[in-house]
Scaffold this motif. Sequence first.
Motif, PDB file in Angstrom:
ATOM      1  N   PRO A   1      -3.264  13.506  -6.144  1.00  0.00           N
ATOM      2  CA  PRO A   1      -3.548  14.059  -4.811  1.00  0.00           C
ATOM      3  C   PRO A   1      -3.866  12.951  -3.806  1.00  0.00           C
ATOM      4  O   PRO A   1      -4.434  11.907  -4.157  1.00  0.00           O
ATOM      5  CB  PRO A   1      -4.781  14.939  -5.040  1.00  0.00           C
ATOM      6  N   LEU A   2      -3.511  13.182  -2.556  1.00  0.00           N
ATOM      7  CA  LEU A   2      -3.741  12.182  -1.508  1.00  0.00           C
ATOM      8  C   LEU A   2      -5.210  11.789  -1.396  1.00  0.00           C
ATOM      9  O   LEU A   2      -5.515  10.634  -1.120  1.00  0.00           O
ATOM     10  CB  LEU A   2      -3.223  12.689  -0.157  1.00  0.00           C
ATOM     11  N   ALA A   3      -6.104  12.726  -1.607  1.00  0.00           N
ATOM     12  CA  ALA A   3      -7.538  12.400  -1.520  1.00  0.00           C
ATOM     13  C   ALA A   3      -7.917  11.362  -2.582  1.00  0.00           C
ATOM     14  O   ALA A   3      -8.688  10.442  -2.305  1.00  0.00           O
ATOM     15  CB  ALA A   3      -8.386  13.656  -1.670  1.00  0.00           C
ATOM     16  N   ALA A   4      -7.366  11.497  -3.780  1.00  0.00           N
ATOM     17  CA  ALA A   4      -7.650  10.532  -4.844  1.00  0.00           C
ATOM     18  C   ALA A   4      -7.011   9.182  -4.540  1.00  0.00           C
ATOM     19  O   ALA A   4      -7.593   8.132  -4.820  1.00  0.00           O
ATOM     20  CB  ALA A   4      -7.155  11.061  -6.192  1.00  0.00           C
ATOM     21  N   ILE A   5      -5.824   9.217  -3.947  1.00  0.00           N
ATOM     22  CA  ILE A   5      -5.160   7.975  -3.560  1.00  0.00           C
ATOM     23  C   ILE A   5      -5.983   7.268  -2.483  1.00  0.00           C
ATOM     24  O   ILE A   5      -6.207   6.060  -2.555  1.00  0.00           O
ATOM     25  CB  ILE A   5      -3.732   8.248  -3.051  1.00  0.00           C
TER      26      ILE A   5
ATOM     27  N   ARG B   1       0.842  -1.209   0.000  1.00  0.00           N
ATOM     28  CA  ARG B   1       0.000   0.000   0.000  1.00  0.00           C
ATOM     29  C   ARG B   1       0.873   1.254   0.000  1.00  0.00           C
ATOM     30  O   ARG B   1       0.599   2.221  -0.711  1.00  0.00           O
ATOM     31  CB  ARG B   1      -0.944   0.015   1.196  1.00  0.00           C
ATOM     32  N   ILE B   2       1.919   1.241   0.803  1.00  0.00           N
ATOM     33  CA  ILE B   2       2.818   2.402   0.853  1.00  0.00           C
ATOM     34  C   ILE B   2       3.513   2.588  -0.492  1.00  0.00           C
ATOM     35  O   ILE B   2       3.667   3.716  -0.968  1.00  0.00           O
ATOM     36  CB  ILE B   2       3.834   2.258   2.005  1.00  0.00           C
ATOM     37  N   ALA B   3       3.904   1.489  -1.126  1.00  0.00           N
ATOM     38  CA  ALA B   3       4.525   1.586  -2.454  1.00  0.00           C
ATOM     39  C   ALA B   3       3.553   2.230  -3.450  1.00  0.00           C
ATOM     40  O   ALA B   3       3.946   3.108  -4.227  1.00  0.00           O
ATOM     41  CB  ALA B   3       4.958   0.205  -2.938  1.00  0.00           C
ATOM     42  N   VAL B   4       2.299   1.825  -3.415  1.00  0.00           N
ATOM     43  CA  VAL B   4       1.286   2.411  -4.297  1.00  0.00           C
ATOM     44  C   VAL B   4       1.125   3.897  -3.993  1.00  0.00           C
ATOM     45  O   VAL B   4       1.083   4.730  -4.910  1.00  0.00           O
ATOM     46  CB  VAL B   4      -0.062   1.660  -4.150  1.00  0.00           C
ATOM     47  N   ILE B   5       1.065   4.255  -2.727  1.00  0.00           N
ATOM     48  CA  ILE B   5       0.913   5.664  -2.327  1.00  0.00           C
ATOM     49  C   ILE B   5       2.084   6.490  -2.853  1.00  0.00           C
ATOM     50  O   ILE B   5       1.899   7.553  -3.452  1.00  0.00           O
ATOM     51  CB  ILE B   5       0.815   5.786  -0.792  1.00  0.00           C
ATOM     52  N   ARG B   6       3.293   6.000  -2.644  1.00  0.00           N
ATOM     53  CA  ARG B   6       4.481   6.752  -3.044  1.00  0.00           C
ATOM     54  C   ARG B   6       4.567   6.913  -4.557  1.00  0.00           C
ATOM     55  O   ARG B   6       4.904   7.987  -5.048  1.00  0.00           O
ATOM     56  CB  ARG B   6       5.734   6.065  -2.504  1.00  0.00           C
ATOM     57  N   ILE B   7       4.261   5.874  -5.303  1.00  0.00           N
ATOM     58  CA  ILE B   7       4.288   5.976  -6.769  1.00  0.00           C
ATOM     59  C   ILE B   7       3.235   6.966  -7.241  1.00  0.00           C
ATOM     60  O   ILE B   7       3.501   7.825  -8.086  1.00  0.00           O
ATOM     61  CB  ILE B   7       4.082   4.592  -7.413  1.00  0.00           C
ATOM     62  N   ALA B   8       2.036   6.862  -6.686  1.00  0.00           N
ATOM     63  CA  ALA B   8       0.964   7.779  -7.077  1.00  0.00           C
ATOM     64  C   ALA B   8       1.340   9.224  -6.740  1.00  0.00           C
ATOM     65  O   ALA B   8       1.104  10.136  -7.543  1.00  0.00           O
ATOM     66  CB  ALA B   8      -0.340   7.381  -6.395  1.00  0.00           C
TER      67      ALA B   8
END
Length: 147
Positions: free
Chosen positions: A62-66, A49-56
């Motif tokens: 934007p964090l809201a979309a993530i 999940r963190i990997a997905v967050i960081r790539i996005a």
Amino acid sequence: MQKELTVGEVARRAGVAVSTLHFYERRGLIRSNRTVGNQRRYGRDVLRRIAVIRIAQEVGIPLAAIAAALDSLPDGRTPTRQDWAALSTAWRDDLDRRIRQLTDLRDGLTDCIGCGCMSIDRCPLRNPGDRLGEQGSGARRLAPRAG
């Protein structure tokens, strides 16, 4: 059952600061369990999940979309390749739109380099097509508003 990870283990393995994990958790991007001693413990799925967050984040999502995208995944399950394909496809149109905007900005900015905004009548960024000239001569952007 696999051993849960401490906050330090997750931070080290994910390459982020502990404060980043706490921030992600406050924003609902990741979840932890608490021990009897109130220490955070994370399931191993949090690493992906963190990997997905960081790539996005790197591509400007934007964090809201993530958060909304991650909320669409079943709780506690590690995101799969198929999940990533669905998430990234959903973001593609927005990224393409922003790439076009940035390309237009870059190309328009080239005409302005060195002008010092003395040629506002030709500025493709602040006054495309000299639309402000239609209002008469003189400063338009800086003119005080009538009250």
